[in-house]
Design an enzyme around this catalytic site. Sequence first.
Site, short mmCIF file in Angstrom:
data_model
loop_
_atom_site.label_atom_id
_atom_site.label_comp_id
_atom_site.label_asym_id
_atom_site.label_seq_id
_atom_site.Cartn_x
_atom_site.Cartn_y
_atom_site.Cartn_z
N TYR A 1 12.16 -12.07 -2.97
CA TYR A 1 11.60 -10.66 -3.53
C TYR A 1 11.98 -10.58 -4.86
O TYR A 1 11.39 -10.16 -5.62
CB TYR A 1 11.97 -9.75 -2.48
CG TYR A 1 11.44 -8.30 -2.91
CD1 TYR A 1 10.27 -7.91 -2.62
CD2 TYR A 1 12.51 -7.20 -3.37
CE1 TYR A 1 9.79 -6.62 -2.97
CE2 TYR A 1 11.96 -5.99 -3.63
CZ TYR A 1 10.67 -5.65 -3.51
OH TYR A 1 9.91 -4.53 -3.90
N PRO B 1 11.03 1.48 -9.17
CA PRO B 1 11.34 2.42 -8.01
C PRO B 1 12.61 2.30 -7.25
O PRO B 1 12.98 1.02 -6.99
CB PRO B 1 10.33 2.67 -7.15
CG PRO B 1 9.12 2.00 -8.03
CD PRO B 1 9.76 0.86 -8.61
N GLY B 2 13.73 3.25 -6.92
CA GLY B 2 14.61 3.14 -6.11
C GLY B 2 14.11 3.42 -4.73
O GLY B 2 13.06 3.42 -4.42
#
Length: 195
Positions: free
Chosen positions: A42, A72-73
Amino acid sequence: NVFAPFRLCQAVIPTMKDRSWGRIINISSIWGKIGKEYRASYAASKFALDGITLALAAEHSQHGILANSIAPGFTDTELTRRVLGDDGIRKLISSVPIRRMASPEEIANFIVWLGSEKNTYITGQNISIDGGFGYNYTWQPSLNIDNDSIQTPLFFPRSKQTYYSIVEDSCLYIRKDTFTIDVSNDTLLIDTDLV
């Protein structure tokens, strides 16, 4: 995570060049900026996507095409809640300095702005929307090592099992022997002999 965005960019860039205007926003991840165990494939895909974004910005910004990626977190979605559960969410939130997850709307609102005519100068960036998680996760204390001890400021990064504590003008002296750190409730507990 790589081939679809790459092919989409290939498809739209000629029209963007004809119009001398375009905005490309690729969706990366905080795991494309920092590493974590069990995320090799990933993370590799997200690092690759960020590399594509940088190359597109370098090549096409002169044509009015601004290319960026966002990272994004932790975001409050059904999937996040289903996978982590309530206890997992509580632990996760404790690792985010802002002490909450992002809402999907917060991520979307920034993407809309970045892709609009209001963005006239930002290109070639991978922008984190993570409540400060990535900064705290990657920060490492500096170490002074001599023959007998390791001296480090009493500041430790936040991660899955490590929290930080700050004491002004204090240093921790630890023998080079093996040691472990167990932290709970922002209290630092060290299992070692102190010099």
